[in-house]
Every structure is written in C-alpha cells, then in structure tokens.
Enzyme design. Structure first.
Site, PDB file in Angstrom:
ATOM      1  N   LYS A 158      41.702  31.345  39.307  1.00 33.62           N
ATOM      2  CA  LYS A 158      42.809  32.298  39.198  1.00 33.62           C
ATOM      3  C   LYS A 158      43.663  32.406  40.458  1.00 33.62           C
ATOM      4  O   LYS A 158      44.307  33.425  40.717  1.00 33.62           O
ATOM      5  CB  LYS A 158      42.304  33.705  38.788  1.00 33.62           C
ATOM      6  CG  LYS A 158      41.376  33.736  37.601  1.00 33.62           C
ATOM      7  CD  LYS A 158      41.743  32.850  36.461  1.00 33.62           C
ATOM      8  CE  LYS A 158      42.967  33.248  35.683  1.00 33.62           C
ATOM      9  NZ  LYS A 158      43.222  32.237  34.588  1.00 33.62           N
ATOM     10  N   SER A 183      43.502  39.022  37.810  1.00 32.11           N
ATOM     11  CA  SER A 183      43.771  37.869  36.954  1.00 32.11           C
ATOM     12  C   SER A 183      42.479  37.369  36.285  1.00 32.11           C
ATOM     13  O   SER A 183      42.467  37.031  35.094  1.00 32.11           O
ATOM     14  CB  SER A 183      44.401  36.762  37.802  1.00 32.11           C
ATOM     15  OG  SER A 183      44.766  35.672  37.012  1.00 32.11           O
ATOM     16  N   GLY A 207      51.968  36.409  36.712  1.00 32.29           N
ATOM     17  CA  GLY A 207      52.367  35.511  37.794  1.00 32.29           C
ATOM     18  C   GLY A 207      52.996  36.222  38.979  1.00 32.29           C
ATOM     19  O   GLY A 207      53.957  35.734  39.570  1.00 32.29           O
ATOM     20  N   HIS A 210      37.116  23.664  40.807  1.00 38.48           N
ATOM     21  CA  HIS A 210      36.851  24.970  41.421  1.00 38.48           C
ATOM     22  C   HIS A 210      35.554  24.906  42.225  1.00 38.48           C
ATOM     23  O   HIS A 210      35.100  25.943  42.741  1.00 38.48           O
ATOM     24  CB  HIS A 210      36.647  26.048  40.341  1.00 38.48           C
ATOM     25  CG  HIS A 210      37.874  26.396  39.560  1.00 38.48           C
ATOM     26  ND1 HIS A 210      39.097  26.620  40.129  1.00 38.48           N
ATOM     27  CD2 HIS A 210      38.049  26.595  38.224  1.00 38.48           C
ATOM     28  CE1 HIS A 210      39.974  26.939  39.180  1.00 38.48           C
ATOM     29  NE2 HIS A 210      39.359  26.919  38.027  1.00 38.48           N
ATOM     30  N   PHE A 234      47.533  33.243  28.914  1.00 38.64           N
ATOM     31  CA  PHE A 234      47.029  32.607  30.136  1.00 38.64           C
ATOM     32  C   PHE A 234      48.057  32.806  31.258  1.00 38.64           C
ATOM     33  O   PHE A 234      47.713  33.173  32.373  1.00 38.64           O
ATOM     34  CB  PHE A 234      46.774  31.111  29.887  1.00 38.64           C
ATOM     35  CG  PHE A 234      46.193  30.410  31.075  1.00 38.64           C
ATOM     36  CD1 PHE A 234      44.828  30.428  31.305  1.00 38.64           C
ATOM     37  CD2 PHE A 234      47.010  29.761  31.987  1.00 38.64           C
ATOM     38  CE1 PHE A 234      44.293  29.808  32.428  1.00 38.64           C
ATOM     39  CE2 PHE A 234      46.486  29.135  33.108  1.00 38.64           C
ATOM     40  CZ  PHE A 234      45.123  29.155  33.314  1.00 38.64           C
ATOM     41  N   ARG A 290      50.068  35.156  32.495  1.00 40.47           N
ATOM     42  CA  ARG A 290      50.090  36.591  32.234  1.00 40.47           C
ATOM     43  C   ARG A 290      51.294  37.244  32.884  1.00 40.47           C
ATOM     44  O   ARG A 290      52.261  37.596  32.238  1.00 40.47           O
ATOM     45  CB  ARG A 290      48.764  37.181  32.749  1.00 40.47           C
ATOM     46  CG  ARG A 290      48.391  38.530  32.248  1.00 40.47           C
ATOM     47  CD  ARG A 290      47.097  38.956  32.895  1.00 40.47           C
ATOM     48  NE  ARG A 290      47.179  38.942  34.352  1.00 40.47           N
ATOM     49  CZ  ARG A 290      47.585  39.971  35.104  1.00 40.47           C
ATOM     50  NH1 ARG A 290      47.908  41.106  34.542  1.00 40.47           N
ATOM     51  NH2 ARG A 290      47.649  39.870  36.432  1.00 40.47           N
ATOM     52  N   ARG A 301      44.610  32.675  47.117  1.00 46.03           N
ATOM     53  CA  ARG A 301      45.422  33.816  46.653  1.00 46.03           C
ATOM     54  C   ARG A 301      44.741  35.109  47.073  1.00 46.03           C
ATOM     55  O   ARG A 301      43.502  35.142  47.216  1.00 46.03           O
ATOM     56  CB  ARG A 301      45.536  33.742  45.125  1.00 46.03           C
ATOM     57  CG  ARG A 301      46.459  34.768  44.502  1.00 46.03           C
ATOM     58  CD  ARG A 301      46.460  34.652  42.980  1.00 46.03           C
ATOM     59  NE  ARG A 301      47.468  35.498  42.375  1.00 46.03           N
ATOM     60  CZ  ARG A 301      47.621  35.686  41.060  1.00 46.03           C
ATOM     61  NH1 ARG A 301      46.803  35.062  40.213  1.00 46.03           N
ATOM     62  NH2 ARG A 301      48.562  36.475  40.587  1.00 46.03           N
TER      63      ARG A 301
HETATM   64  S1  PPS Z   1      42.419  28.997  36.291  1.00 50.01           S
HETATM   65  O1  PPS Z   1      41.975  29.455  34.955  1.00 50.01           O
HETATM   66  O2  PPS Z   1      41.425  29.324  37.315  1.00 50.01           O
HETATM   67  O3  PPS Z   1      42.793  27.598  36.337  1.00 50.01           O
HETATM   68  O4  PPS Z   1      43.708  29.898  36.582  1.00 50.01           O
HETATM   69  P1  PPS Z   1      44.825  29.573  37.670  1.00 50.01           P
HETATM   70  O5  PPS Z   1      45.764  28.596  37.120  1.00 50.01           O
HETATM   71  O6  PPS Z   1      44.208  29.307  38.977  1.00 50.01           O
HETATM   72  O7  PPS Z   1      45.547  30.976  37.814  1.00 50.01           O
HETATM   73  C1  PPS Z   1      46.251  31.601  36.778  1.00 50.01           C
HETATM   74  C2  PPS Z   1      47.197  32.578  37.439  1.00 50.01           C
HETATM   75  O8  PPS Z   1      48.315  31.853  37.981  1.00 50.01           O
HETATM   76  C3  PPS Z   1      49.517  32.374  37.428  1.00 50.01           C
HETATM   77  N1  PPS Z   1      50.548  31.330  37.310  1.00 50.01           N
HETATM   78  C4  PPS Z   1      51.774  31.439  37.836  1.00 50.01           C
HETATM   79  N2  PPS Z   1      52.300  32.406  38.610  1.00 50.01           N
HETATM   80  C5  PPS Z   1      53.603  32.239  38.979  1.00 50.01           C
HETATM   81  N3  PPS Z   1      54.357  31.162  38.629  1.00 50.01           N
HETATM   82  C6  PPS Z   1      53.847  30.180  37.868  1.00 50.01           C
HETATM   83  N4  PPS Z   1      54.598  29.154  37.535  1.00 50.01           N
HETATM   84  C7  PPS Z   1      52.496  30.293  37.450  1.00 50.01           C
HETATM   85  N5  PPS Z   1      51.667  29.522  36.723  1.00 50.01           N
HETATM   86  C8  PPS Z   1      50.481  30.172  36.647  1.00 50.01           C
HETATM   87  C9  PPS Z   1      49.071  32.896  36.064  1.00 50.01           C
HETATM   88  O9  PPS Z   1      50.023  33.748  35.499  1.00 50.01           O
HETATM   89  C10 PPS Z   1      47.775  33.587  36.454  1.00 50.01           C
HETATM   90  O10 PPS Z   1      47.990  34.770  37.215  1.00 50.01           O
HETATM   91  P2  PPS Z   1      48.118  36.234  36.590  1.00 50.01           P
HETATM   92  O11 PPS Z   1      48.136  37.157  37.770  1.00 50.01           O
HETATM   93  O12 PPS Z   1      46.951  36.464  35.694  1.00 50.01           O
HETATM   94  O13 PPS Z   1      49.414  36.253  35.843  1.00 50.01           O
END
Ligand code: PPS
Length: 327
Positions: free
Chosen positions: A65, A170, A290, A140, A286, A288, A162
C-alpha cells in the site's frame, strides 16, 4: 544461516484471524527478523532465495500500500515505451508479483478466472520463467527473503515508501475489500502497530533499503514525491534506468499515471483479484483516494499518539528523516 517459521501468535492475532476470510488467516513469522509472511512461504522460501536474477531486471519493491502499482505502471512505461502494444495487458502479466504463489493456497481455484490468470497457483512463477528481458518484477518481500543474487547481480531496484499513517488506512480498506476484514479501523490500527500484518515489520522493511539507498542500482522514492511532482519522478526513473525520453514522452507517461487515468485503467485495477462478498466490501475500489494525509480524516488523537511513539521508537538512532511531523 538457519531459518525458522513460527505461527504469528498472541491475543491480537487471534482477534485479527477471527475477522478475516479463511484464505488469508494463516500468517507465520520468519526468524531471525520476525518477518511476517503467509503460511505458504515455507514451501517457496528456497525457490525464491535461489531465483535467478538478471542484471537488466527492474524490480519495484515496497511495503504493501505504498504506491507499488503506481510505480510499476510508471516503470513499465519508461522501460517499454508509452506506446507499447502490451500497455493494456493486466499489470500482473507485464509486471509479475514475485511472491504471489507463496501467498495463496496451492489448491486455490476460482471458476471465474481464465486458466492462465496470474492469480492462479503456479502461473506467476511460469510468467517469470518465460519473460523476455528486461523483466519487470514486483515484490513486497523483506530484504532477507529476497533472492540471494539480488545483492551480487545488482539489478535495478526501485523502492517506494509512504507515510505509515496513510499506509495503514489504505491497508485497512484493502483488507476490507480483498480479505473480508469485518472489524473497524480502530482494531486494525492496533494490528498494524503491532507489526503483525503481512510483510511487517514496517520500519525494518523501509530502513533496510534506506541504508542501501546510495547504491548505484537502487532508487529510493517516496509516494509523497510522486504526488508532489510526478513529472520529476518520471524523469528521475528514466535517468535511473538509462532511458532517454523526450519531454513529450515524460508528459504522456505522467498523464497516463495520474490518479484519474489509472482509476479508469482496467489493466492496473486488480479487478481479477477475488474480493470479499459482503456489504462492507461493496463499492470499495483498489484505486481508492490516492492522497497524501488521508489519515487525518480517520485517526483519533490517541491513535496519532500511538503512531508517534511507534515511529520514534523504531527510528531511534536512524537518519531516516521523514514522517515525524507530529506537532
Ligand atoms: S498493493 O496492493 O500493496 O500493491 O497497493 P499499492 O499499489 O502499493 O498501493 C495502493 C495505493 O496507491 C494508490 N495509488 C495512487 N495514488 C495516486 N496516484 C496514482 N496514480 C495511484 N495509483 C495507486 C491507491 O489509491 C492506494 O492508496 P489509497 O490511499 O488506498 O487510495
């Protein structure tokens, strides 16, 4: 070094297990290090450790996440080119999840999935075996569990971290959507801070890469840097990977990787991952929010204090400068 696996135990773990779907309940700690992984890890440990690493591999490694998918998509576009015909293929095929097979039961089956779906047992391992170079791989896993050759062959590694407060929020929604987690955030915060979630402990995960950040083959990036200036991060990743991009290509990749664009992109939304079928999970995405600082909308003062104590305890003696803004 001799390695042992012990069940993750204690009253908090009992509580966590009671509130999860059956398939995600059994976690173990690998010692030394008390590294939390899924129970199936033991069957894969040696194969993963002996995995043949190639110099031109590109790995994206994170605590869950932390912006993994975001960095994967960006990296893939930088490596292969934004116009590559496979950009619309599911990310798990283009950028396999190294330890996926050690996170699922060997008899896991889902009728809705095609026979070659990377989620099904053994498929991801096959994808990696047959992938042409340069391979792009996500993980991971904590440093001691990564392939031994990682440290001799020195492929390119991009590590993303992060703010743990945002990671926790998240991770909570991820657990509700994908792992059938039924309880409230307050309990989840306790589990997170107790470092009993898969791929914990959080701080040693980050600090093991932070210490290596000056190695030529490692790029250390923060989710918050990506939010602040995505164009610069695209350029940084391109420079790190030795790719010459035009200004227009950098803009196109940043555009393609914006939250709005990724939210609509089926290839990166992990839609084939089996989701929990209950009211709480319904409608959760997924992609959510960001955002940076969403924790402010969720954590109580007491929880923020607990995060502070936990963070300060683990960062004592470290020169890691981020996520200590508590005043
Ligand atoms: S995982 O399941 O561990 O692979 O998840 P991971 O990809 O590491 O993290 C998911 C969070 O990243 C956010 N996300 C983004 N944020 C901003 N911009 C972009 N383009 C983007 N892509 C993925 C995603 O929304 C999840 O965070 P949260 O806070 O839940 O929204």
């Amino acid at each position: 070094m001799s390695v042992s696996w012990r069940p993750v135990e204690g009253p908090l773990v009992k509580e966590l297990k009671k509130n999860l779907s059956k398939s995600c309940r059994d976690l173990v700690e690998v010692h030394p290090g008390r590294l939390v992984v899924y129970i199936y890890h033991k069957d894969w440990y040696q194969r993963q450790l002996d995995f043949s690493v190639k110099k031109d591999d590109v790995w994206v490694i994170t605590y869950p996440k932390s912006g993994t998918t975001w960095m994967q998509e960006m990296t893939w576009c930088v490596v292969m080119g934004i116009h590559h015909q496979q950009t619309s293929l599911p990310l798990m095929k283009r950028f396999p999840f190294f330890e996926w097979d050690s996170m699922i039961a060997p008899d896991f089956m889902d009728e809705k999935l095609c026979a070659d779906d990377p989620c099904l047992p053994g498929n991801t391992w096959k994808i990696m075996a047959n992938m042409s170079s340069p391979r792009t791989i996500k993980s991971h896993l904590q440093v001691p569990l990564l392939p031994k050759q990682m440290w001799e062959v020195k492929p390119k590694i991009i590590y993303v971290c992060r703010d743990p407060r945002d990671v926790c929020i998240s991770y909570y929604f991820h657990y509700v959507k994908l792992n059938g987690y039924k309880k409230e955030l307050s309990d989840f915060v306790e589990f997170f801070l107790a470092d009993i979630m898969p791929f914990a402990p959080f701080w040693s995960h980050i600090l093991d890469f932070w210490r290596r950040r000056d190695q030529e083959n490692i790029l250390f990036v923060r989710f918050e840097d990506m939010k602040e200036d995505l164009l610069s991060v695209v350029q940084k990743v391109a420079d790190f990977l030795g790719k010459q991009l035009s200004a227009e290509e950098v803009i196109r990749i940043a555009d393609h990787c914006s939250f709005g664009s990724m939210s609509k992109n089926k290839a990166v939304n992990n839609e084939t991952l089996p989701a929990a079928e209950n009211e709480k999970a319904k409608g959760l995405k997924f992609m959510r929010k960001g955002k940076v600082g969403d924790w402010k909308n969720h954590l109580t003062d007491t929880q923020i204090k607990a995060f502070k104590e936990w963070t300060f305890k683990h960062l004592e003696g470290s020169d890691f400068p981020y996520y200590q803004d508590y005043e």
